[in-house]
Design a protein around this motif. Structure first.
Motif, mmCIF file in Angstrom:
data_model
loop_
_atom_site.group_PDB
_atom_site.id
_atom_site.type_symbol
_atom_site.label_atom_id
_atom_site.label_comp_id
_atom_site.label_asym_id
_atom_site.label_seq_id
_atom_site.Cartn_x
_atom_site.Cartn_y
_atom_site.Cartn_z
ATOM 1 N N GLN A 478 0.862 -1.191 0.000
ATOM 2 C CA GLN A 478 0.000 0.000 0.000
ATOM 3 C C GLN A 478 0.899 1.242 0.000
ATOM 4 O OE1 GLN A 478 -2.477 0.722 3.471
ATOM 5 N NE2 GLN A 478 -4.038 1.669 2.194
ATOM 6 N N GLU A 492 3.766 0.171 2.355
ATOM 7 C CA GLU A 492 3.624 -0.695 3.530
ATOM 8 C C GLU A 492 3.333 -2.111 3.034
ATOM 9 O OE1 GLU A 492 0.738 0.158 6.637
ATOM 10 O OE2 GLU A 492 1.402 -1.611 7.740
ATOM 11 N N LEU A 495 0.510 -8.541 4.819
ATOM 12 C CA LEU A 495 0.494 -9.981 4.552
ATOM 13 C C LEU A 495 -0.915 -10.441 4.186
ATOM 14 C CD1 LEU A 495 2.082 -12.611 4.637
ATOM 15 C CD2 LEU A 495 1.728 -12.677 7.111
ATOM 16 N N ARG A 496 -1.009 -11.318 3.215
ATOM 17 C CA ARG A 496 -2.302 -11.872 2.802
ATOM 18 C C ARG A 496 -2.251 -13.385 2.869
ATOM 19 N NH1 ARG A 496 -3.556 -7.796 4.063
ATOM 20 N NH2 ARG A 496 -4.340 -6.011 2.916
ATOM 21 N N PRO A 507 -5.301 -10.608 8.289
ATOM 22 C CA PRO A 507 -4.162 -10.664 9.226
ATOM 23 C C PRO A 507 -4.584 -10.281 10.642
ATOM 24 C CG PRO A 507 -3.874 -8.885 7.617
ATOM 25 C CD PRO A 507 -5.069 -9.668 7.182
ATOM 26 N N ASN A 508 -5.645 -9.470 10.751
ATOM 27 C CA ASN A 508 -6.119 -9.135 12.102
ATOM 28 C C ASN A 508 -6.551 -10.389 12.847
ATOM 29 O OD1 ASN A 508 -5.785 -6.373 12.265
ATOM 30 N ND2 ASN A 508 -7.614 -6.010 11.001
ATOM 31 N N ASN A 552 5.791 -4.715 8.835
ATOM 32 C CA ASN A 552 5.309 -4.840 10.225
ATOM 33 C C ASN A 552 6.118 -5.898 10.970
ATOM 34 O OD1 ASN A 552 2.711 -3.190 10.538
ATOM 35 N ND2 ASN A 552 2.464 -4.206 8.547
ATOM 36 N N ASP A 614 4.064 2.307 14.799
ATOM 37 C CA ASP A 614 2.742 2.050 14.226
ATOM 38 C C ASP A 614 1.660 2.299 15.279
ATOM 39 O OD1 ASP A 614 1.009 1.274 12.288
ATOM 40 O OD2 ASP A 614 1.580 -0.849 12.275
ATOM 41 N N GLN A 638 -5.290 4.932 12.624
ATOM 42 C CA GLN A 638 -6.414 5.325 11.770
ATOM 43 C C GLN A 638 -7.693 5.601 12.549
ATOM 44 O OE1 GLN A 638 -7.919 2.104 9.163
ATOM 45 N NE2 GLN A 638 -5.918 1.208 9.425
ATOM 46 N N GLU A 671 -2.511 7.429 9.010
ATOM 47 C CA GLU A 671 -2.996 6.161 8.439
ATOM 48 C C GLU A 671 -4.489 6.277 8.188
ATOM 49 O OE1 GLU A 671 -1.713 1.859 9.825
ATOM 50 O OE2 GLU A 671 -2.016 3.198 11.534
ATOM 51 N N GLY A 672 -5.019 5.486 7.262
ATOM 52 C CA GLY A 672 -6.475 5.382 7.082
ATOM 53 C C GLY A 672 -7.107 6.615 6.468
ATOM 54 N N GLU A 674 -9.101 8.357 3.876
ATOM 55 C CA GLU A 674 -10.026 7.840 2.855
ATOM 56 C C GLU A 674 -10.624 8.930 1.971
ATOM 57 O OE1 GLU A 674 -12.939 5.408 4.790
ATOM 58 O OE2 GLU A 674 -11.476 3.880 5.358
ATOM 59 N N GLY A 692 -3.600 5.520 2.873
ATOM 60 C CA GLY A 692 -5.025 5.192 3.032
ATOM 61 C C GLY A 692 -5.659 4.891 1.704
ATOM 62 N N PHE A 693 -6.935 4.461 1.774
ATOM 63 C CA PHE A 693 -7.634 4.054 0.561
ATOM 64 C C PHE A 693 -7.750 5.196 -0.461
ATOM 65 C CE2 PHE A 693 -10.172 0.485 2.926
ATOM 66 C CZ PHE A 693 -8.971 -0.197 3.105
ATOM 67 N N PRO A 698 -4.191 -1.697 -0.512
ATOM 68 C CA PRO A 698 -3.062 -2.629 -0.667
ATOM 69 C C PRO A 698 -3.292 -3.515 -1.893
ATOM 70 C CG PRO A 698 -3.945 -2.697 1.573
ATOM 71 C CD PRO A 698 -4.906 -1.905 0.755
HETATM 72 N N1 C2E Z 1 -10.477 1.098 6.746
HETATM 73 C C1 C2E Z 1 -9.301 1.394 6.216
HETATM 74 N N2 C2E Z 1 -8.292 0.510 6.380
HETATM 75 C C2 C2E Z 1 -7.105 0.862 5.819
HETATM 76 C C3 C2E Z 1 -6.894 2.037 5.107
HETATM 77 N N3 C2E Z 1 -5.606 2.058 4.694
HETATM 78 C C4 C2E Z 1 -5.032 0.898 5.139
HETATM 79 N N4 C2E Z 1 -5.936 0.165 5.808
HETATM 80 C C5 C2E Z 1 -5.748 -1.111 6.472
HETATM 81 O O1 C2E Z 1 -5.187 -0.867 7.742
HETATM 82 C C6 C2E Z 1 -4.233 -1.831 8.085
HETATM 83 C C7 C2E Z 1 -2.942 -1.151 8.316
HETATM 84 O O2 C2E Z 1 -2.011 -1.963 8.835
HETATM 85 P P1 C2E Z 1 -1.624 -2.052 10.347
HETATM 86 O O3 C2E Z 1 -2.182 -0.950 11.158
HETATM 87 O O4 C2E Z 1 -0.172 -2.237 10.393
HETATM 88 O O5 C2E Z 1 -2.397 -3.371 10.824
HETATM 89 C C8 C2E Z 1 -2.016 -4.595 10.281
HETATM 90 C C9 C2E Z 1 -0.889 -5.223 11.014
HETATM 91 O O6 C2E Z 1 -0.978 -4.955 12.386
HETATM 92 C C10 C2E Z 1 -1.156 -6.691 10.795
HETATM 93 N N5 C2E Z 1 -0.274 -7.167 9.728
HETATM 94 C C11 C2E Z 1 -0.469 -7.194 8.406
HETATM 95 N N6 C2E Z 1 0.596 -7.735 7.784
HETATM 96 C C12 C2E Z 1 1.493 -8.025 8.759
HETATM 97 C C13 C2E Z 1 2.815 -8.611 8.768
HETATM 98 O O7 C2E Z 1 3.411 -8.936 7.729
HETATM 99 N N7 C2E Z 1 3.416 -8.790 9.992
HETATM 100 C C14 C2E Z 1 2.798 -8.407 11.140
HETATM 101 N N8 C2E Z 1 3.443 -8.621 12.300
HETATM 102 N N9 C2E Z 1 1.578 -7.876 11.175
HETATM 103 C C15 C2E Z 1 0.931 -7.656 9.976
HETATM 104 O O8 C2E Z 1 -2.491 -6.856 10.415
HETATM 105 C C16 C2E Z 1 -3.140 -5.599 10.501
HETATM 106 C C17 C2E Z 1 -4.248 -5.516 9.508
HETATM 107 O O9 C2E Z 1 -3.779 -5.517 8.234
HETATM 108 P P2 C2E Z 1 -4.740 -5.296 7.019
HETATM 109 O O10 C2E Z 1 -5.985 -6.076 7.200
HETATM 110 O O11 C2E Z 1 -3.939 -5.486 5.805
HETATM 111 O O12 C2E Z 1 -5.127 -3.807 7.181
HETATM 112 C C18 C2E Z 1 -4.213 -2.787 6.912
HETATM 113 C C19 C2E Z 1 -4.731 -1.940 5.757
HETATM 114 O O13 C2E Z 1 -5.336 -2.699 4.743
HETATM 115 C C20 C2E Z 1 -7.991 2.948 4.963
HETATM 116 O O14 C2E Z 1 -7.892 4.006 4.370
HETATM 117 N N10 C2E Z 1 -9.172 2.585 5.559
#
Ligand code: C2E
Length: 710
Positions: A478, A492, A495-496, A507-508, A552, A614, A638, A671-672, A674, A692-693, A698
């Motif tokens: 992203q 950024e 992971l998917r 990932p949450n 991350n 973060d 965000q 972050e975030g 939109e 952000g979106f 991403p």
């Molecule tokens: N509503 C909204 N959401 C937005 C916007 N821009 C970005 N996001 C989402 O917010 C999350 C940002 O990542 P994060 O806070 O690090 O939060 C991440 C991070 O804590 C964790 N994560 C993801 N990949 C990894 C990784 O490779 N390693 C680790 N340790 N954690 C990861 O999972 C969390 C969730 O990741 P994602 O589901 O990809 O969700 C991402 C992203 O898709 C926006 O404008 N609006």
């Protein structure tokens, strides 16, 4: 049939007869010889004949020579001697050896019967005298060997009896002692002098170990029944001095070869040492060596008994599963000795919290279980849980440091949460995990829904392990944008996971589950880091403008020792300039005061890697760590950014973070983001970077290239 007169020349000679007819003689001989001895029936012919053919050959050789002279020369009897020796070794009895020669004599006569009249009297005398001589030599040799062997066997037996550690006692047919070896004297306390002539029941006086009552010894039993050998191990021997020692006793009847009863042989073994060792092993196997508390095995045992008791009396039981929060940090920070001291002190405090009838166990590194009986109302469990937590929150003095810890507590209750030890322990553990997930210093009672969640978590962990191996994981990127220019400066890495059955898993959902299994999270984290750097290198190689990858990093990775080395290795392998890599650490990770974490962050920064905080704003109110740690960037969480326009409190927080970043000389990124309205607000308030979106969701590396790098 006429016999040739003495001195007359016969028409055929004895020597010719032996040479020609030896095979026929042995064929006749073999049939009866096989029946004559037990062990002969299975012997191959060559072994059965042994050196008897040699004997016949010797007789043939001697016959002419002996018969030509005036008197019959004595036959060399070496062959007969050898034969006897070999027969002794084969296990023939004396009777069987003598019998073989008798059969040989009749086999010769049978083969000779048609022409016996043709032999001279002298030849016949030579024949029978030679055979007699052979029998005498053979029998004599056999007896000599057996006497010799028996003597040395006796000697060996004596030496053995004198030196073995088992006591050996022999009695006569009336049960009177007539022999004790030195070990028997030592074990019973009876000297040979005193014991000989005494009834064996007096010398070997035994008591039942359980009741302490005198019982019949094995020697007395065998004397009475004259049965096969008997053995008993649950007895105490009453020594002559009255002292009691645990022994094993065995007795066997003795018979002579004529079937007459001679008495019994008794062996006694002092098993005090074995018992002491067994008891020690039993103790070690059920105790935690550090604290001396019962371990999981003993807990299960006690729990089994308590469950049975509670079931009979309609009572309840409770298990309190405790896990010390931050124990690992104490260990890492102050060393293992301090960690051990902490555990010992925790054990002491826990023992003081409960009643004597309750059991405190240590079941793992920093895990303890309290088994509580008769606790009355459920409310008292709550009270006890709080008392335990409060006691363990009191500061500990370790190696000159004051340390404070807290505890996560999970509780399961019999019969509500399980009927057997395993499910009660498992459910208390599940409740403890739940308590931990709610933050430190929490207490949770087990609820069936937790069980389902725990199962799901385990299932997800299994699937995640497969996901790594089966390449179900991928990375999305992203953009992170400079607001003034709209330039994409970084990506950024997110992971998917696309699971073949579950579809796309957030990932949450799976990262917290992976974090519960350290090695799993580290494997995943390492993979993400490596793939991110591989991608950054590929973009550089493809001639795109440099774009930093922002990865991350989980608290679990930062706790491990391998992160710094792994980062260095990956940068090196992909020849990536360190400033092209940024690590995103959540505020809670930085604040958790993980031992060694600060040093690791400093090492990473020295390497040239950038550090971003973060979810900034969601964690702790103390921001002192920002001054101490080499942080480059703050990422405003965000949740503040989303509601910026409508929620003045959140707007105030965002503004405060932006100002703080400016004064500490840190980049601030929102972050975030939109909407364009948010972009405008952030620009107006001095925030320079955003993600952000609004700028882009991403996407895969390919799409990212097409949309943001070209
Ligand atoms: N509503 C909204 N959401 C937005 C916007 N821009 C970005 N996001 C989402 O917010 C999350 C940002 O990542 P994060 O806070 O690090 O939060 C991440 C991070 O804590 C964790 N994560 C993801 N990949 C990894 C990784 O490779 N390693 C680790 N340790 N954690 C990861 O999972 C969390 C969730 O990741 P994602 O589901 O990809 O969700 C991402 C992203 O898709 C926006 O404008 N609006």
């Amino acid at each position: 049939m006429t016999r040739a007169p003495s001195g007359e020349q016969s028409s055929f000679t004895l020597s010719e007869f032996f040479r020609r007819e030896a095979e026929s003689i042995f064929e006749v001989w073999e049939v009866d010889a096989r029946k004559a001895a037990d062990c002969a029936s299975r012997l191959p012919s060559r072994e059965l004949r042994n050196n008897l053919p040699e004997l016949l050959k010797t007789m043939a050789d001697h016959a002419d020579e002996a018969l030509s002279g005036q008197s019959i020369a004595k036959l060399s009897v070496n062959a007969a001697r050898n034969h006897a020796q070999l027969r002794w070794r084969r296990g023939y009895s004396l009777k069987e050896v003598a019998r073989e020669y008798g059969i040989l004599r009749s086999a010769i006569v049978q083969t000779l019967s048609d022409r016996i009249s043709e032999l001279s009297e002298k030849e016949l005398r030579f024949l029978f005298e030679s055979l007699d001589g052979a029998i005498v030599e053979s029998v004599g040799t056999y007896v000599a060997i057996s006497n010799q062997e028996r003597e040395s066997e006796q000697e060996r037996l004596q030496v053995t009896l004198r030196n073995i550690s088992d006591g050996v006692i022999c009695t006569d047919a009336d049960g009177l002692t007539h022999y004790l070896n030195p070990a028997a004297e030592r074990i019973t306390g009876w000297s040979g002098e005193d014991a000989i002539g005494k009834p064996v029941g007096e010398v070997v006086a035994v008591l039942d170990e359980a009741s302490g009552q005198p019982v019949e010894s094995m020697s007395e039993l065998t004397l009475r029944t004259r049965d096969q050998s008997a053995h008993r191990s649950d007895i105490l021997l009453e020594r002559k001095d009255g002292r009691q020692v645990p022994v094993e006793e065995a007795a066997a009847p003795l018979w002579d070869s004529g079937g007459e009863f001679l008495g019994v042989v008794v062996t006694i073994r002092d098993v005090s040492n074995v018992r002491a060792l067994t008891a020690q092993l039993g103790y070690l196997a059920t105790r935690d060596p550090l604290t001396g508390l019962p371990n999981r095995a003993l807990l299960k045992d006690r729990l089994m008994q308590e469950v049975a008791h509670a079931e009979r009396h309609g009572e309840r039981l409770a298990l309190m599963y405790l896990d010390l929060d931050l124990f690992k940090e104490v260990n890492d920070m102050l060393g293992h000795t301090a960690g051990d001291d902490l555990l010992v002190e925790v054990a002491e405090r826990l023992k003081n919290c409960v009643r004597r009838s309750d059991t405190v166990c240590r079941v793992g590194g920093d895990e303890f279980i309290l088994l509580l009986t008769e606790f009355g109302e459920m409310a008292s469990l709550n009270e006890l849980g709080s008392k335990v937590s409060d006691t363990l929150r009191e500061p500990f003095e370790l190696e000159g440091h004051t340390v404070e810890i807290s505890t996560s507590v999970g509780i399961s209750v019999f019969p509500d949460d399980g009927h057997d030890p395993d499910s009660l322990i498992r459910h208390a553990d599940t409740a403890m995990y739940q308590a931990k997930a709610l933050g430190r210093n929490n207490m949770q009672f087990f609820a069936p829904a937790m069980n389902r969640r725990a199962r799901e978590r385990r299932e997800l962990q299994r699937e995640l392990r497969k996901a790594l191996a089966e390449k179900q994981l991928s990375l999305h990127f992203q953009p992170q944008v400079e607001l003034a220019t709209g330039k994409v400066l970084a990506a950024e890495v997110l992971l998917r996971w696309r699971h073949p059955r579950l579809g796309s898993v957030s990932p949450n959902r799976f990262i917290p589950v992976a974090e519960e299994r350290r090695e799993l999270m580290i494997s995943i984290g390492d993979w993400v880091l490596e793939e991110s750097c591989r991608q950054a290198r590929a973009w550089l190689d493809a001639g795109y403008p440099p774009v930093r990858v922002s990865v991350n990093v989980s608290m679990v990775q930062l706790r491990g020792d391998s992160l710094v080395d792994h980062v260095a290795d990956v940068l090196d392998r992909f020849r990536l300039p360190p400033n092209q890599l940024q690590l995103e650490l959540t505020e809670s990770v930085l604040m958790s005061d993980v031992a060694g974490a600060a040093d690791r962050i400093r090492s990473l920064e020295k390497m040239g890697v950038r550090i971003s905080v973060d979810d900034f704003g969601t964690g702790y109110s103390s921001l002192s760590y920002l001054k101490d740690l080499p942080v480059d960037e703050l990422k405003i969480d965000q949740t503040f950014v989303h509601d910026l326009a409508s929620d003045p409190d959140k707007a105030a927080i965002v503004n405060a973070i932006i100002r703080m970043g400016q004064s500490l000389n840190l980049r601030v990124i929102a972050e975030g983001v939109e909407t364009s309205g948010l972009v405008d607000y952030l620009c107006a308030n001095g925030c320079e970077y955003a993600q952000g979106f609004y700028f882009g969701k991403p996407v895969t590396a390919k799409r990212f290239e097409g949309r943001f790098l070209s």
